[in-house]
Every structure is written in structure tokens, then in C-alpha cells.
Design a protein around this motif. Structure first.
Motif, PDB file in Angstrom:
ATOM      1  N   ARG A 400      31.455  74.024  42.598  1.00 48.54           N
ATOM      2  CA  ARG A 400      30.621  74.007  41.389  1.00 48.54           C
ATOM      3  C   ARG A 400      29.210  73.515  41.692  1.00 48.54           C
ATOM      4  NH1 ARG A 400      35.257  71.507  38.994  1.00 48.54           N
ATOM      5  NH2 ARG A 400      34.162  69.514  39.032  1.00 48.54           N
ATOM      6  N   SER A 401      28.941  73.134  42.913  1.00 50.65           N
ATOM      7  CA  SER A 401      27.662  72.504  43.219  1.00 50.65           C
ATOM      8  C   SER A 401      26.571  73.538  43.466  1.00 50.65           C
ATOM      9  CB  SER A 401      27.808  71.617  44.452  1.00 50.65           C
ATOM     10  OG  SER A 401      27.887  72.415  45.610  1.00 50.65           O
ATOM     11  N   GLY A 402      25.340  73.023  43.604  1.00 48.84           N
ATOM     12  CA  GLY A 402      24.198  73.910  43.765  1.00 48.84           C
ATOM     13  C   GLY A 402      24.175  74.654  45.083  1.00 48.84           C
ATOM     14  N   THR A 403      24.922  74.242  46.085  1.00 47.76           N
ATOM     15  CA  THR A 403      24.865  74.920  47.372  1.00 47.76           C
ATOM     16  C   THR A 403      25.923  75.999  47.491  1.00 47.76           C
ATOM     17  OG1 THR A 403      26.250  73.182  48.298  1.00 47.76           O
ATOM     18  CG2 THR A 403      23.888  72.968  48.592  1.00 47.76           C
ATOM     19  N   PHE A 404      26.770  76.131  46.498  1.00 54.66           N
ATOM     20  CA  PHE A 404      27.774  77.187  46.488  1.00 54.66           C
ATOM     21  C   PHE A 404      27.504  78.065  45.271  1.00 54.66           C
ATOM     22  CE2 PHE A 404      29.389  74.396  49.547  1.00 54.66           C
ATOM     23  CZ  PHE A 404      30.294  75.086  50.331  1.00 54.66           C
ATOM     24  N   PRO A 405      28.158  79.213  45.151  1.00 55.20           N
ATOM     25  CA  PRO A 405      27.778  80.160  44.098  1.00 55.20           C
ATOM     26  C   PRO A 405      27.886  79.605  42.680  1.00 55.20           C
ATOM     27  CG  PRO A 405      29.177  81.208  45.733  1.00 55.20           C
ATOM     28  CD  PRO A 405      29.186  79.738  46.039  1.00 55.20           C
ATOM     29  N   PHE A 406      26.998  80.133  41.834  1.00 56.31           N
ATOM     30  CA  PHE A 406      27.149  80.057  40.388  1.00 56.31           C
ATOM     31  C   PHE A 406      26.899  78.670  39.787  1.00 56.31           C
ATOM     32  CE2 PHE A 406      30.258  83.123  42.176  1.00 56.31           C
ATOM     33  CZ  PHE A 406      29.357  84.165  42.195  1.00 56.31           C
ATOM     34  N   ASP A 407      25.816  78.082  40.207  1.00 56.92           N
ATOM     35  CA  ASP A 407      25.266  76.928  39.514  1.00 56.92           C
ATOM     36  C   ASP A 407      24.458  77.497  38.346  1.00 56.92           C
ATOM     37  OD1 ASP A 407      24.162  74.487  38.867  1.00 56.92           O
ATOM     38  OD2 ASP A 407      22.553  74.678  40.321  1.00 56.92           O
ATOM     39  N   MET A 408      24.669  76.978  37.127  1.00 56.50           N
ATOM     40  CA  MET A 408      24.082  77.620  35.945  1.00 56.50           C
ATOM     41  C   MET A 408      23.216  76.661  35.134  1.00 56.50           C
ATOM     42  SD  MET A 408      27.442  79.714  34.712  1.00 56.50           S
ATOM     43  CE  MET A 408      28.451  78.264  35.023  1.00 56.50           C
ATOM     44  N   LEU A 409      22.187  77.218  34.530  1.00 53.56           N
ATOM     45  CA  LEU A 409      21.343  76.503  33.582  1.00 53.56           C
ATOM     46  C   LEU A 409      21.108  77.419  32.394  1.00 53.56           C
ATOM     47  CD1 LEU A 409      19.226  74.373  32.579  1.00 53.56           C
ATOM     48  CD2 LEU A 409      17.560  75.552  34.043  1.00 53.56           C
ATOM     49  N   GLU A 410      21.242  76.871  31.185  1.00 61.81           N
ATOM     50  CA  GLU A 410      20.907  77.623  29.978  1.00 61.81           C
ATOM     51  C   GLU A 410      19.940  76.796  29.144  1.00 61.81           C
ATOM     52  OE1 GLU A 410      24.971  80.258  29.275  1.00 61.81           O
ATOM     53  OE2 GLU A 410      24.313  78.847  27.726  1.00 61.81           O
ATOM     54  N   MET A 411      18.966  77.470  28.563  1.00 63.88           N
ATOM     55  CA  MET A 411      17.985  76.811  27.705  1.00 63.88           C
ATOM     56  C   MET A 411      17.824  77.611  26.421  1.00 63.88           C
ATOM     57  SD  MET A 411      15.116  75.532  30.429  1.00 63.88           S
ATOM     58  CE  MET A 411      14.357  74.424  29.229  1.00 63.88           C
ATOM     59  N   ASP A 412      17.843  76.918  25.301  1.00 63.10           N
ATOM     60  CA  ASP A 412      17.683  77.559  24.001  1.00 63.10           C
ATOM     61  C   ASP A 412      16.264  77.381  23.491  1.00 63.10           C
ATOM     62  OD1 ASP A 412      20.302  78.500  23.730  1.00 63.10           O
ATOM     63  OD2 ASP A 412      20.999  76.548  23.049  1.00 63.10           O
ATOM     64  N   ARG A 413      15.730  78.451  22.938  1.00 59.40           N
ATOM     65  CA  ARG A 413      14.411  78.346  22.316  1.00 59.40           C
ATOM     66  C   ARG A 413      14.554  77.660  20.961  1.00 59.40           C
ATOM     67  NH1 ARG A 413      11.214  83.691  20.917  1.00 59.40           N
ATOM     68  NH2 ARG A 413      12.154  83.390  18.868  1.00 59.40           N
ATOM     69  N   LEU A 414      13.756  76.647  20.742  1.00 57.46           N
ATOM     70  CA  LEU A 414      13.813  75.902  19.487  1.00 57.46           C
ATOM     71  C   LEU A 414      12.875  76.526  18.473  1.00 57.46           C
ATOM     72  CD1 LEU A 414      13.816  72.335  21.081  1.00 57.46           C
ATOM     73  CD2 LEU A 414      15.767  73.821  20.579  1.00 57.46           C
ATOM     74  N   GLU A 415      13.174  76.319  17.216  1.00 56.89           N
ATOM     75  CA  GLU A 415      12.408  76.981  16.158  1.00 56.89           C
ATOM     76  C   GLU A 415      10.988  76.433  16.040  1.00 56.89           C
ATOM     77  OE1 GLU A 415      14.360  77.030  12.408  1.00 56.89           O
ATOM     78  OE2 GLU A 415      16.278  77.673  13.238  1.00 56.89           O
ATOM     79  N   ARG A 416      10.782  75.237  16.541  1.00 57.33           N
ATOM     80  CA  ARG A 416       9.486  74.586  16.339  1.00 57.33           C
ATOM     81  C   ARG A 416       9.062  73.850  17.601  1.00 57.33           C
ATOM     82  NH1 ARG A 416      13.382  73.508  13.333  1.00 57.33           N
ATOM     83  NH2 ARG A 416      12.392  74.494  11.564  1.00 57.33           N
ATOM     84  N   GLN A 417       7.769  73.638  17.714  1.00 56.20           N
ATOM     85  CA  GLN A 417       7.253  72.874  18.838  1.00 56.20           C
ATOM     86  C   GLN A 417       7.554  71.396  18.635  1.00 56.20           C
ATOM     87  OE1 GLN A 417       3.072  74.542  19.202  1.00 56.20           O
ATOM     88  NE2 GLN A 417       3.550  74.123  21.347  1.00 56.20           N
ATOM     89  N   LEU A 418       7.958  70.735  19.706  1.00 52.79           N
ATOM     90  CA  LEU A 418       8.285  69.322  19.646  1.00 52.79           C
ATOM     91  C   LEU A 418       7.227  68.525  20.397  1.00 52.79           C
ATOM     92  CD1 LEU A 418      12.151  69.450  20.281  1.00 52.79           C
ATOM     93  CD2 LEU A 418      10.910  69.574  18.114  1.00 52.79           C
ATOM     94  N   VAL A 419       6.807  67.418  19.783  1.00 54.89           N
ATOM     95  CA  VAL A 419       5.743  66.578  20.362  1.00 54.89           C
ATOM     96  C   VAL A 419       6.105  65.114  20.163  1.00 54.89           C
ATOM     97  CG1 VAL A 419       3.950  68.315  19.934  1.00 54.89           C
ATOM     98  CG2 VAL A 419       4.421  66.571  18.198  1.00 54.89           C
TER      99      VAL A 419
END
Length: 784
Positions: A400-419
Motif C-alpha cells: 500500500r506504500s508509495g514505492t509500490f503500485p497504487f498509492d492514491m490521492l483524491e481532492m474535492d473541489r469546494l464550493e467556496r474559497q477558504l481563507v
């Protein structure tokens, strides 16, 4: 492992005999993919794609109350609606599997809108023809360094706890850094085959100021010659077991000890591989690999330090193929930086540095959509997290680690800018969370146990929130399995998603609930409690108005605290509310700790109220029902009566039984119909209801809706009120603001109460004035 293909009765795609891949776990939402980008290095391929995700959201809509209401009429209705949002997917796998993965992608492309795939990296040219033939998309190559910088800026802006310091011998190896709102300038040291050193001054202004031909390729090449080991990761594994002092000549080997006059310790390397010239013996592969790693890391570290000092930069990020999350590599780089700068500069690493090029290539291909005008958030339900790649880990962890296949990242677009909240005293040092569970082992074990124990209750409420959906029970069971797996991962790898906190455990649970279409498991509970509490509002206000001024101020505070008891996120309370539906506001008041409270600044607050009114109060509210209606609203009513404008900040999306902005709009309109003070506040624009930008039971003041930040500035807000255990104790307990603040909460967890030196239903009432700000009512330049 799993299968790379849609599993059905007719066909399956396999990569080889040992690696299989389920499409719903890896290439998620591929059928809705709109754009692609790819970064191909010497051994790893990083694929990025943008897709739309359809999921359920709970919407509230007010009923028409113009006609005479029947006794059983509800205030509003709840409907489940489909909503489409945007998501970024990043997948990393070894180049050996690229053809099979491209075949899979080709078979499942349905709704893509593009005929072009952006590509970067040294392998983009090598695989150009294969990609174009397999996918039918034209490969458009982008500059590697430009993509790298764009990707780095993107993760630093959008992922809290992206950067970390690696401390090998500390209790917590990974020490995550607070994201500075101003990420520039910084130095990026990218260690691939060679080394590139880049000074980044703004979003689009960067310069390669130096580099070296001695980098990861040098380590790999010389290592292969010395050890006959051809694989990079195997070479690092050898290095992790070696003793470099067997090969290197140390200061003590020359001088018999330290060289005190020059400040050189005896264990310092005087000459890399120095002993190999004179010693008449064979050296082990492990020792030679370790010596080689030290030699190259020290060289890179010294070079980075010199450039950092030359350009007066204190933030130095390391990335590239040479790093890849390997503890032994990060340790040697860190040691080198600490030595050469005497601790003045820290070596910073990135959780997602392997994806920087792919992210940058995607951004280059999506510039017409201007992705940087939005804020993005990591989706914990779909990301595999930062995994240790220690050679000692078991095969399943390694897979499951980054040096073997299929390390994954998902990011969702938020409806508004955050500050940032403009009232943070020092945004660069603000840390939302009170306790870092990554470092606090007893607290970590307790809270992981606590969340696992609460799973049955969450599943039960999730199913109950969708009584007309027969498949809800099956989805709820899938949620249980996924979240339990996340908890098990965090027990083994607390640093998987950055600093582990109560907030991140809650947010991960919310992400997993949304993953299986349970957007608001507490919707029915909130609806019922709001309807009941409204019936008592006028009576509560009338009884308050009959009190003397001083009695009223105390009753108002006690009302907010009693209302905050009604928290379905606290097991001690939810057990009572389920077993005793008649448990009400007066019963909650009797549960409260008598004064003096655990944290008690009430006398100072009372004295402050005898002075001039605040110009504008920002109130971060908590729960639905009794809390908001019988606790908060009378308090708000009093502030309005004093001449203070009030901004009520509530969640943008559901979390536990917290009131959302949509619900609060309806509740406030209903209360205004009964209360002329609230009605006048709304009509005269002195009472505003604004979304916080959060969908969490906790509160990160560095990621708030941009509109809320603008309102805070325009109204010249001089008082911030934060209510509830999640917002005022788990987070923001130590938050320092540039104006007066009031933090109110009831501790509804026995373990936490005991840790804080109190008991169940102890009260935190914390009134603070920023140090150095004159407070005439307190007669001091310090907190009252």
C-alpha cells in the motif's frame, strides 16, 4: 491484491499473476473523467484525472406557515437530492503496469471532454506513442520544472499538514507543519537523477538557481556497481541495514577522538569511503550502500544550505525520486541540513511530493477552468495516505506504500474559497487542534477506541435517516467496513493523513459517510428537536426579561451552556437523549457544574458588559435544537439589544447534529416572527447569517469562507464567540485572536474531563483580551 478491471461474469483484466486491481477502489469515477494528465518518471507513472462525482445531499425547505398551523406541523421538510461536484484523482504505479492500466482506462472512458492528455516527466517522450495509440488522445508535453512548481504551490495552498519534518528517533517520526498563509518564497530541492535547486517567489515566478550532477542517479548507478543490486528500493533497503563507519573514515579515526578546536565530533565523517583505500578486507553491500547514501545526502544537504543562506530563505522543501518517503533517505538529508545550518534551517518534506508533476501538468491543461480560483480539500475516504516504506514493514503494508503500485490521492473541489480569519493574531503560528494524537499515544489509543465503539450508533442513525431507501442498510454496512479500516490504518500509521487529531477522525468519518450517500444521518433528529425547541422560545425569553440585569447575564450564559449539552456527537449525551426523550432544557441546566467552573472568566466578562457595547460579534454556533434556539438566540438577542451587530457563522454542510446555514436561515425567520428584537436585527441588517465554509464538528480558523472573512473586516468585528466542545476545546482552545474572544463549552466526555482536571459536564468559560490591548473595563493591558 485486487483486480484491474471490471469484475463480471464475462471478463477480467489482470496485470500479472500477483497484482490485481478493483476498479471501484483504484480508478474511481473513471467513467466521468473529463481531463487527464500524466507524469512519467524513470520507474513510476503518476496519472491525474478530473471527474465529476454524483452524490446525495440533504436539502431543507421551509413550509408555508402563512395559514394557521396545525399542532403537528413541521417547520421544514428534508429532501434528498442529487448533486454533481468536481474531484481530482491521482494514482501512482510502476511503469511496468502502464500498458495494462492504459488498456483499462481506454475500456472505461465514457464521458471525457478532451482529446488531449497533458504529459510531463522524462518518460513522456518514451511512452508518447503508446499513450496516443491506447487512449486515442494527443499527448501534449509540458515543461517538467514548471509542472513541478505549479504542483508544489497547489498542495501547499490546499492541503493542511502537507509539509513535515522527519525526526527518526522522536516519539513521532513525522512532525507536520502548519501551513503558512503566505507560502512564498521557498527553496525547492528536487532530487531526481541529478539535483535541481529552484527559488520560488510567487505563483508564476521561479528560477533554477543551481544544481548538481550528483543525485539519485548517482546513488543508483554507483550503488549498482558496488553491490550488483539493480533495483533502487533494494539498494535503499541495504543502506537501512548498513554501518557506514565500517567504510567511512571518521574524525576519531584520524585524531583519536573529537577535534575540539574546530568543533568537530569524533563520529563525524572525515572522508567518505576513506577506509576502503587502506583496509585489506571485503566490505558488506549494506555498509557500502549506507556510506554511499550518506555521501550523496551530505553533499546535497550542504549545497541546499549554501543556496538557502545565499538567498536568505528559511523554507527548504525536498522532493523527487530520491526521496519518495523513504525514512532512511529523509533521515540522512535532515541530519545534513541540521549539521550545516546548526539547526537554523529545517529540511521539509511533502506528503504528496510524488504527485507534484502530475498535479502541475493537470493545472496546465485546465487553465481555462482556473482551478486556482477554488479551494480544494483532501478526501480522506478515497486517499491512501502517507505510508511508511520501512524495509521492515510487512508485505501488505509495503503493497500500500508509495514505492509500490497504487498509492492514491483524491481532492474535492469546494464550493467556496477558504481563507484565514482576519482576526487571527498570527496566522503563521495558528494551530487549530489542541492535542496532536500523533504524538500523544494514550490520547490516540483512547480516541481511536472511542470512535470505533461509536460506529454501531452512527450506522443505526444513518439507516434511520433514509427510511424509504431499502438499500440503506447495505450502504451503511459498507460505510462501517471502510471507516473501521481507516481506524485500523491510523492505529498502525497515525501520520497517514498528517497530524492525527479528533478533528481529522471526525472529518474522515464524515467523508466516509458521504462516500456511501449518507449526507446527513442526523437530519430527522435535528428536524424533530428544532420543532420542539421553537415551542418554548417565547416562554424562555419572557422568563429572562423578568430577571434583574445581572441575573439575566448569568442566566443567558447558563442557557448557552445548557443548550450545548444537547450534542449527539457525545456518547454520554446521546445515551441519555435516546433513553429519555423527555430530557429537556431545565434538566440540562441541573446537570451543569456549579461555579467556580473548571475554566471560569465569568466575573471578568460581566465587568466587560458594564462597559461600552461591542461593535460587532462573530458567533460560531454549534448544535441544532435547544442549543441554537433556547441557548444561543436569547444571547444574540441581548447583544442586539445592547447595540452590537451579530454575525452568526454556521456550517455550510451537515456534520453530526450541528446546525447548518440552510437550517439556521429557516429557524431565524421563524424566531423573527415571534420576536421583534430578532426581526429588527434582520430587517436593519444588524443580524447576519453567514456560512463558515466548514462541514465539520470542529473549526479551522485558517480555512473559512472568503465571504465570512470579508464581512468580519467590513463590520469591524471586535468580539469572537466560539461555542461547543468541538470548536472551543478540541480546536481553538489556545487560538490567539487580535480582538476579545469568548470560548464556551460543556465537557461531555468523561475521559477528556478527567484529563483536564474536571468531571462530566464541567464548564469551560474562557474570556480573553489580546495581550497588549488596553481594556479600560479591566484596567490592564492583559487578558481579563
Amino acid at each position: 491484491m485486487a483486480e484491474c478491471g471490471r469484475v463480471d461474469s464475462n471478463t477480467s483484466h489482470t496485470m500479472d499473476k500477483s497484482i490485481t486491481l478493483p476498479p471501484d477502489e483504484i480508478f474511481r469515477n473513471l467513467e466521468n473523467a473529463k481531463r487527464f494528465a500524466i507524469d512519467i518518471g524513470g520507474s513510476l507513472t503518476k496519472l491525474a484525472y478530473y471527474s465529476t462525482v454524483q452524490h446525495k445531499v440533504a436539502k431543507v425547505r421551509s413550509f408555508d406557515h402563512t395559514a394557521k398551523e396545525a399542532a403537528g406541523d413541521k417547520l421544514y421538510e428534508i429532501s434528498m437530492q442529487e448533486e454533481v461536484t468536481a474531484r481530482l484523482h491521482f494514482i501512482k504505479f510502476e511503469n511496468a503496469y502502464i500498458e495494462t492500466c492504459l488498456d483499462f482506462i481506454k475500456d472505461h472512458l465514457v464521458n471525457t471532454e478532451t482529446k488531449v492528455i497533458k504529459a510531463t516527466g522524462g518518460g513522456a517522450h518514451k511512452f508518447k506513442e503508446l499513450i496516443e495509440r491506447k487512449l486515442g488522445l494527443k499527448v501534449d508535453k509540458e515543461d517538467e520544472m514548471t509542472c513541478l512548481i505549479k504542483g508544489c504551490n497547489f498542495v501547499l495552498r490546499n492541503i493542511p499538514h502537507e509539509a513535515f519534518v522527519y525526526a527518526k528517533h522522536a516519539d513521532s517520526e513525522f512532525r507536520f507543519q502548519t501551513t503558512n498563509p503566505d507560502i512564498f518564497p521557498y527553496l525547492l530541492v528536487n532530487i531526481g537523477s541529478g539535483v535541481s535547486i529552484v527559488k520560488v517567489e510567487s505563483e508564476d515566478k521561479f528560477e533554477r538557481i543551481g544544481g548538481s550532477s550528483i543525485g539519485g542517479g548517482t546513488f543508483w548507478g554507483l550503488g549498482a556497481l558496488l553491490t550488483k543490486t539493480k533495483r533502487f528500493d533494494e539498494l535503499l533497503q541495504l543502506a537501512s541495514k548498513g554501518q557506514h563507519a565500517s567504510v567511512d573514515m571518521l574524525v576519531k579515526d584520524i585524531y583519536g577522538g573529537s577535534y575540539g578546536y574546530l568543533g568537530l565530533t569524533g563520529d563525524l565523517i572525515a572522508s567518505s569511503f576513506g577506509k576502503s583505500a587502506t583496509a585489506d578486507k571485503e566490505f558488506s553491500k549494506e555498509d557500502m550502500a549506507k556510506s554511499l547514501l550518506h555521501m550523496i545526502s551530505n553533499d546535497i544537504g550542504q549545497l541546499a544550505c549554501l543556496y538557502a543562506k545565499l538567498h536568505n530563505l528559511s523554507r527548504v522543501y525536498f522532493g523527487g525520486f530520491f526521496i519518495r518517503g523513504h525514512p532512511v533517505t529523509m533521515h540522512t538529508i535532515t541530519y545534513s541540513i541540521n549539521f550545516f545550518t546548526k539547526g537554523e534551517v529545517q529540511a521539509l518534506f511533502l506528503r504528496h511530493e510524488g504527485y507534484l508533476g502530475a498535479i502541475g501538468a493537470f493545472l496546465k491543461g485546465a487553465e481555462e477552468d482556473n482551478p486556482n480560483q477554488y479551494s480544494w480539500g483532501e478526501n480522506y475516504a478515497g486517499s491512501s495516505g502517507l505510508m511508511s516504506v520501512s524495509p521492515d514493514m510487512n508485505p501488505m503494508q509495503r503493497a500500500r506504500s508509495g514505492t509500490f503500485p497504487f498509492d492514491m490521492l483524491e481532492m474535492d473541489r469546494l464550493e467556496r474559497q477558504l481563507v484565514n480569519l482576519p482576526l487571527l493574531q498570527d496566522p503563521s503560528s495558528y494551530i487549530p487542534d489542541t492535542v496532536d494524537l500523533t504524538e500523544d499515544a494514550p490520547a490516540r489509543e483512547y480516541w481511536l477506541y472511542c470512535f470505533e465503539e461509536a460506529l454501531d450508533g452512527v450506522v443505526k442513525r444513518a439507516v434511520a435517516s433514509q427510511p424509504d431507501m431499502p438499500e440503506a442498510a447495505l450502504r451503511a454496512e459498507k460505510f462501517r467496513q471502510k471507516y473501521r479500516h481507516k481506524l485500523q490504518t491510523l492505529r498502525q500509521q497515525p501520520f497517514a493523513y498528517g497530524s492525527l487529531t479528533v478533528r481529522s477522525l471526525l472529518d474522515t468519518r464524515e467523508h466516509c459517510l458521504n462516500e456511501f450517500n449518507f449526507p446527513d444521518p442526523y437530519s430527522k433528529i435535528k428536524q424533530r428537536e428544532n420543532d420542539i425547541a421553537l415551542k418554548y422560545y417565547q416562554k424562555a425569553v419572557k422568563s429572562l426579561d423578568e430577571l434583574s440585569w445581572e441575573e439575566k447575564q448569568f442566566a443567558l450564559v447558563r442557557g448557552v451552556l445548557a443548550g450545548n449539552v444537547f450534542d449527539w456527537g457525545a456518547k454520554a449525551v446521546s445515551d441519555v437523549l435516546e433513553s429519555d426523550p423527555e430530557f429537556g432544557f431545565e434538566e440540562a441546566k441541573r446537570q451543569l457544574e456549579e461555579r467556580p467552573w473548571l475554566i471560569d472568566s465569568y466575573d471578568q466578562w460581566l465587568e466587560r458588559l458594564k462597559g461600552p457595547p461591542h461593535k460587532c460579534a462573530l458567533f460560531f454556533v454549534d448544535n441544532s435544537g435547544v442549543d441554537i434556539i433556547l441557548g444561543v438566540m436569547p444571547f444574540v438577542r441581548e447583544l442586539l439589544s445592547r447595540g452590537t451587530e451579530v454575525v452568526l457563522a454556521s456550517n455550510s454542510g451537515p456534520a453530526l447534529n450541528d446546525v447548518t446555514n440552510g437550517e439556521l436561515q429557516i429557524l431565524t425567520e421563524r424566531i423573527a416572527a415571534m420576536d421583534p428584537v430578532i426581526e429588527a436585527g434582520l430587517r436593519e441588517d444588524r443580524l447576519l447569517l453567514v456560512q463558515s465554509g466548514s462541514s465539520s464538528p470542529c473549526l479551522d480558523l485558517s480555512r473559512l469562507d472568503k465571504v465570512l472573512a470579508m464581512v468580519v473586516r467590513e463590520r469591524q468585528t471586535d468580539l469572537v464567540i466560539i461555542e461547543g466542545m468541538g470548536r472551543a476545546i478540541h480546536t481553538n482552545y489556545y487560538a490567539m485572536l487580535s480582538c476579545e474572544s469568548l470560548k464556551m463549552a460543556v465537557i461531555k466526555n468523561s475521559w477528556l474531563a478527567d484529563r483536564l482536571g474536571g468531571k462530566l459536564f464541567s464548564v469551560v468559560f474562557k474570556y480573553e483580551v489580546p495581550v497588549g490591548k488596553p481594556n479600560k473595563d479591566c484596567g490592564a493591558f492583559s487578558p481579563c
